[in-house]
Enzyme design. Sequence first.
Site, PDB file in Angstrom:
ATOM      1  N   SER A  55       0.831  -1.205   0.000  1.00  0.00           N
ATOM      2  CA  SER A  55       0.000   0.000   0.000  1.00  0.00           C
ATOM      3  C   SER A  55       0.869   1.259   0.000  1.00  0.00           C
ATOM      4  O   SER A  55       1.665   1.457  -0.920  1.00  0.00           O
ATOM      5  CB  SER A  55      -0.970  -0.047   1.182  1.00  0.00           C
ATOM      6  OG  SER A  55      -2.070   0.798   0.963  1.00  0.00           O
ATOM      7  N   ASP A 206      -5.934  -3.880  -2.140  1.00  0.00           N
ATOM      8  CA  ASP A 206      -4.838  -3.534  -1.234  1.00  0.00           C
ATOM      9  C   ASP A 206      -4.151  -4.770  -0.648  1.00  0.00           C
ATOM     10  O   ASP A 206      -4.799  -5.646  -0.073  1.00  0.00           O
ATOM     11  CB  ASP A 206      -5.425  -2.688  -0.096  1.00  0.00           C
ATOM     12  CG  ASP A 206      -4.370  -1.989   0.739  1.00  0.00           C
ATOM     13  OD1 ASP A 206      -3.218  -2.453   0.761  1.00  0.00           O
ATOM     14  OD2 ASP A 206      -4.711  -0.979   1.375  1.00  0.00           O
TER      15      ASP A 206
END
Length: 311
Positions: A55, A206
């Site tokens: 991320s 993610d």
Amino acid sequence: MGERIVVKVNGRGYGRRPKVGVALSGGGVRGAAHIGVLRVLAENNIPVDMIAGTSAGAVIATLYACGYQARELESMAATLKAGELIDLKLTVGELFKQGVKWLFGNRARFWSVLPGGIVKGDKIERYLAGLVQRKTFKDTRIPLAVTAVDAISGDTVFFVSPREGWREILNARYFTAAPLSEAVRASISVPGIFSPKKYRGLLLVDGAVKNNLPTDILHHMGAEVIIAVDLGYSGQPNEDLRTVSEIVLQCIDIMNREVTLLKGVRYADIVIRPEVFDIGFKQNGYMAQCIARGAKAAWELIGEIGRLTKG
């Protein structure tokens, strides 16, 4: 001849400097703290032989692997206007239109017509592509790994630099020639916030969903000392939860913490935890504050880091 010098790390002996890997966790807007950590490592001549990120950590790790130095990243952060990189997929007009359908039609279908995320992510991907000059994982200066998760199969997806002799992790997929910007775009796709990234038949979200602190991939890539930087939620009460996005992100933070405690720290030789959870992106100079806190946390452990990494 003199006596052979042996460095010991977690009971393992090496007759040379160990290979050092750095794992950067997700952390949203607080990801700038990673820059402060990298700056302190550079100032103390701590080698970084490979790097992995999830991320927000994927953004910093990728730029660093491409040759951007910590000072350069700090300058970029100071001038970045994050709001200009947000392209909303669901406008007020579209939301009103779907609300009308809900009122006068089949209410059960309201959620089914909403998009996969509030933010398209196209602007961020183009911005990243410009910074990395459309490079792939074959073009990085040091080995790099970026994590994502396939929402369809549930598999962890590793975008990783080609490397001979490293071991694969079970129940994971690997891509070694992907464009860096596409991999990072996938890794930052927070469910419900960013639209998932479609890549080769996968629907990527993610990487923090399963692997917020990617120490495992560094271990399998051959890192012998792993420095982990954990920006995840550490249990502080958060009473400022008002919007849907704030609640969703808080729940993701809680889940990420459990995953990190179970497996993220497993391969870490040292974990740096900057205290940045109280910093909000609405504060003036929040990026500078995050960078400073990251540097502070790294300085507090630099003696131990030096002992582990120097041959």
